[in-house]
Design a protein around this motif. Structure first.
Motif, PDB file in Angstrom:
ATOM      1  N   THR A  76       0.816  -1.212   0.000  1.00 54.42           N
ATOM      2  CA  THR A  76       0.000   0.000   0.000  1.00 54.42           C
ATOM      3  C   THR A  76       0.854   1.268   0.000  1.00 54.42           C
ATOM      4  O   THR A  76       0.587   2.203  -0.767  1.00 54.42           O
ATOM      5  CB  THR A  76      -0.939   0.004   1.222  1.00 54.42           C
ATOM      6  OG1 THR A  76      -1.677  -1.222   1.267  1.00 54.42           O
ATOM      7  CG2 THR A  76      -1.912   1.169   1.139  1.00 54.42           C
ATOM      8  N   ASN A 110      -3.690   5.219  -5.738  1.00 53.54           N
ATOM      9  CA  ASN A 110      -3.689   5.566  -4.313  1.00 53.54           C
ATOM     10  C   ASN A 110      -4.811   4.800  -3.614  1.00 53.54           C
ATOM     11  O   ASN A 110      -5.778   5.385  -3.127  1.00 53.54           O
ATOM     12  CB  ASN A 110      -3.868   7.079  -4.141  1.00 53.54           C
ATOM     13  CG  ASN A 110      -3.738   7.517  -2.698  1.00 53.54           C
ATOM     14  OD1 ASN A 110      -3.016   6.898  -1.911  1.00 53.54           O
ATOM     15  ND2 ASN A 110      -4.471   8.562  -2.330  1.00 53.54           N
ATOM     16  N   PRO A 111      -4.701   3.479  -3.532  1.00 55.24           N
ATOM     17  CA  PRO A 111      -5.798   2.675  -3.003  1.00 55.24           C
ATOM     18  C   PRO A 111      -5.824   2.640  -1.484  1.00 55.24           C
ATOM     19  O   PRO A 111      -4.871   3.069  -0.803  1.00 55.24           O
ATOM     20  CB  PRO A 111      -5.488   1.288  -3.562  1.00 55.24           C
ATOM     21  CG  PRO A 111      -3.994   1.249  -3.615  1.00 55.24           C
ATOM     22  CD  PRO A 111      -3.580   2.650  -3.984  1.00 55.24           C
ATOM     23  N   LEU A 112      -6.906   2.098  -0.959  1.00 57.53           N
ATOM     24  CA  LEU A 112      -6.984   1.845   0.473  1.00 57.53           C
ATOM     25  C   LEU A 112      -5.997   0.754   0.864  1.00 57.53           C
ATOM     26  O   LEU A 112      -5.384   0.802   1.935  1.00 57.53           O
ATOM     27  CB  LEU A 112      -8.414   1.430   0.841  1.00 57.53           C
ATOM     28  CG  LEU A 112      -8.730   1.226   2.317  1.00 57.53           C
ATOM     29  CD1 LEU A 112      -8.538   2.515   3.091  1.00 57.53           C
ATOM     30  CD2 LEU A 112     -10.160   0.705   2.480  1.00 57.53           C
ATOM     31  N   THR A 150      -7.659  -2.680  -3.471  1.00 55.60           N
ATOM     32  CA  THR A 150      -8.982  -2.325  -2.965  1.00 55.60           C
ATOM     33  C   THR A 150      -9.010  -0.838  -2.657  1.00 55.60           C
ATOM     34  O   THR A 150      -8.057  -0.289  -2.095  1.00 55.60           O
ATOM     35  CB  THR A 150      -9.322  -3.129  -1.699  1.00 55.60           C
ATOM     36  OG1 THR A 150      -8.300  -2.931  -0.706  1.00 55.60           O
ATOM     37  CG2 THR A 150      -9.410  -4.608  -1.998  1.00 55.60           C
ATOM     38  N   GLU A 151     -10.097  -0.229  -3.009  1.00 57.67           N
ATOM     39  CA  GLU A 151     -10.229   1.205  -2.803  1.00 57.67           C
ATOM     40  C   GLU A 151     -11.685   1.562  -2.594  1.00 57.67           C
ATOM     41  O   GLU A 151     -12.589   0.754  -2.880  1.00 57.67           O
ATOM     42  CB  GLU A 151      -9.664   1.965  -4.008  1.00 57.67           C
ATOM     43  CG  GLU A 151     -10.191   1.497  -5.329  1.00 57.67           C
ATOM     44  CD  GLU A 151      -9.280   1.888  -6.491  1.00 57.67           C
ATOM     45  OE1 GLU A 151      -8.243   2.522  -6.260  1.00 57.67           O
ATOM     46  OE2 GLU A 151      -9.611   1.543  -7.637  1.00 57.67           O
ATOM     47  N   GLY A 178     -16.949  -0.457  -1.910  1.00 62.06           N
ATOM     48  CA  GLY A 178     -15.563  -0.651  -2.306  1.00 62.06           C
ATOM     49  C   GLY A 178     -15.442  -1.048  -3.755  1.00 62.06           C
ATOM     50  O   GLY A 178     -16.422  -1.374  -4.428  1.00 62.06           O
TER      51      GLY A 178
END
Length: 626
Positions: free
Chosen positions: A140, A150-152, A320-321, A430
């Motif tokens: 991440t 810029n994902p979670l 995941t985002e 999500g």
């Protein structure tokens, strides 16, 4: 081995081929006690009672990673599957006394945190249990430099060699972050049997066994097309894989537990969430077309003949985002004039939105499900469902004020107007997308119980994940919708597909797969010739616009289809009412097809054994096997 060291002093482990001298040639018994985050807590107790060598558990679905990532974002000490602590706690003394190994991916986004919590648990019981953890999957913080946005969260799917090294160095409990589902099994088998990193056939055999048992009860009768043929499905047992030195295995379950292990329950799980003839992993690629299944006794099925290849050069990454915000409103439509009622509500809502000061959401989707039945003897059975789903990046656009539009015309709309609930706030959703990074990218690291650590180096060789001659790709029909003709011909009978064929479906991000198998050689002849990608589009109109990849697996009498984009941006996106395509195979089995009358006569019959292959690996794939 002669491990070197990198510049920060971390041990480098280039190969893990040292045998375990105490194990000899006997099989290793690896049991699964959890197929997802939320599985029944008694699974560990059941595996302890069964006396397996290694207890494994899988906790990490794509949606789970999103949930754990959000938890860790709110609390840096969180981010792991807490139920695993409860599961292990009940059996901790027995596991410690028996020397049973435990290998799980419950570490999620914080394997180090889970390992620390487990050490505290063991200390509170005055138990000395060596606990190790594997990390390096979490990319991440490097997502932007790796081109992942810029994902979670961004997590690479690691392989099993960190697990192997932890066990080799004496760990009794090993927790990991995002590894492949089968890695907890392959890593354990490689430790027990002393396999090397180039033992691709053996690793592929363990991958097959791991793929079968990692979803727990789905190998013992759960989610099984012919469940009515199984005698006791109140509480299926968890599966056990007995893996031989050569990679062959027997799938079984603890005696006295419910469910069943049959050739078809194993086959059904083999077809779950797969794609082409090549099934890739970080440590090896399994050729699904090489596998052979055989009955080995009551609740025992042998998987043999696995052929493996070098792994692909890239690792899959779960990205995941936060996709945005979602509002859903369902309007039950009761009785007569269902299309007209749906049309009026749609017009009234759209007009109300135009007259409001709200910005139109980025997407609006209306779906009418004709769940109503003429002459129904209950109001619910007389009702259809009109559903509105709105999405936007701004929660205010699809918030309570947006939902309140439906209330404003409630007394001036269709007869019998009501909704599924009062207006509510928007809910966050999500988005999952797969990405890939070179195998060298993640710092795959194992942290031992004594404070030492070791870096697991990437594989020494790779093989590109090319399609085989068994794989074929078909372009979607665009927005067209072709009819579904019955194709009745002389000497044929119309039946529901599921009367003769089994199916299993599932999801991988935005794609869905459906594996279909025949119960006889005659059924296989029909299946391989008639159930083409275009015929699948006719039977499942929702798939008509999508590209489809099809593969034939003759040794398993099965075909597998991958439908690109059917699930939008993954399960959390909620592109369809069955967001993980769990029921897609059962919808297909409910569709009518025309088959030769002799084949139709096989309805209700038990499956026939697979034919004995001429060699351990037979295929129409004419490519060079090397």
């Amino acid at each position: 081995m002669n491990p070197g060291a990198d510049r920060d002093g971390t041990t480098l482990v280039p190969t893990l081929s040292a045998p375990q001298p105490t194990q000899g040639e006997r099989t290793v018994r690896i049991g699964n006690a959890s197929g997802f985050y939320g599985d029944r807590l008694s699974g560990f107790d059941e595996m302890v009672a069964a006396g397996v060598d290694v207890i494994t558990g899988d906790y990490l679905a794509e949606l789970t990673m999103l949930i754990l990532a959000r938890q860790k974002a709110n609390d840096p000490a969180a981010g792991y599957a807490k139920t695993f602590i409860t599961q292990l706690s009940g059996s901790l003394e027995q596991i410690a006394a028996a020397g049973t190994r435990v290998v799980v991916n419950a570490g999620g986004m914080n394997p180090g945190g889970l390992a620390a919590a487990l050490r505290e648990l063991a200390a509170s019981r005055d138990l000395e249990i060596p606990i190790a953890y594997v990390d390096g999957d979490d990319l991440t913080d490097r997502a932007d430099e790796l081109g992942l946005g810029n994902p979670l969260a961004a997590n690479a799917y690691l392989g099993g060699w960190g697990i192997t090294e932890a066990l080799r160095r004496g760990a009794q409990v090993v927790v990991t972050g995002r590894v492949t589902d089968a890695a907890v099994i392959t890593g354990s088998a490689a430790w027990f049997h002393g396999w090397g990193r180039a033992d691709y056939d053996k690793l592929a055999g363990a991958m097959a066994a791991g793929h079968v048992i990692e979803c727990g009860m789905q190998a013992t009768g759960g989610n099984f097309s012919f469940f009515t043929e199984l005698s006791d499905m109140r509480r299926p047992g968890f599966p056990i894989a007995e893996i031989d030195q050569n990679g062959d295995s027997v799938i079984t379950k603890p005696p006295g537990t419910g469910g069943a292990v049959t050739v078809e329950t194993v086959l059904s799980q083999l077809l779950y969430e797969v794609a082409g003839a090549r099934y890739p992993g970080p440590d090896a690629t399994l050729r699904l077309d090489s596998l052979r299944l055989a009955d080995a006794g009551a609740d025992r099925v042998r998987i043999a003949g696995a052929r493996g290849e070098a792994p692909p050069p890239d690792l899959k990454v779960s990205v995941t985002e936060i996709g945005g915000y979602r509002q859903q409103i369902t309007f039950p439509l009761v009785g007569l004039h269902i299309p007209e009622k749906a049309e009026l509500i749609t017009r009234q809502f759209e007009y109300g939105l135009e007259q409001s000061e709200l910005r139109r959401p980025a997407s609006l989707e209306w779906t009418l499900a004709r769940t109503d039945h003429p002459g129904a003897d209950s109001e619910e059975a007389a009702s259809a469902r009109l559903t509105l789903i709105a999405r936007d990046t701004d929660p205010r656009v699809v918030g309570r004020a947006f939902a309140n539009i439906a209330v404003e015309f409630a007394l001036g709309s269709i007869p019998g107007f009501f909704t599924d609930g009062p207006p509510g706030d928007a809910s966050v959703y999500g988005r999952f997308r797969p990405a890939f990074v070179p195998q060298q990218t993640p710092p795959h690291t194992v942290h031992f119980h004594d404070g030492d650590s070791a870096a697991i180096v990437p594989p020494a060789e790779f093989r590109a994940l090319d399609e085989t001659a068994l794989d074929s790709r078909s372009i979607g029909w665009g927005n067209g919708d072709r009819a579904c003709p019955q194709r009745a011909r002389a000497g044929e009978t119309t039946v529901a597909l599921g009367e003769l064929f089994g199916a299993r479906s599932g999801d991988k991000g935005g794609t869905a797969n459906i594996g279909v198998w025949a119960r006889s050689d005659a059924g296989w002849d029909w299946l391989r010739s008639e159930l083409t990608a275009d015929r699948l589009r006719e039977l499942l109109p929702e798939a008509a616009a999508h590209d489809i990849t099809r593969v034939e697996l003759a040794g398993l009498r099965a075909v597998n289809f991958v439908i690109d984009g059917l699930l939008g941006e993954g399960v959390a996106f909620g592109a369809r009412f069955d967001p993980q395509a769990k029921g897609l195979g059962e919808w297909l089995r409910a569709r009518n097809v025309s088959v030769p009358s002799a084949l139709a006569a096989e309805r209700g019959q038990q499956p026939t054994p697979f034919p004995t292959p001429r060699s351990p690996f037979t295929s129409r794939d004419a490519e060079n096997p090397q």
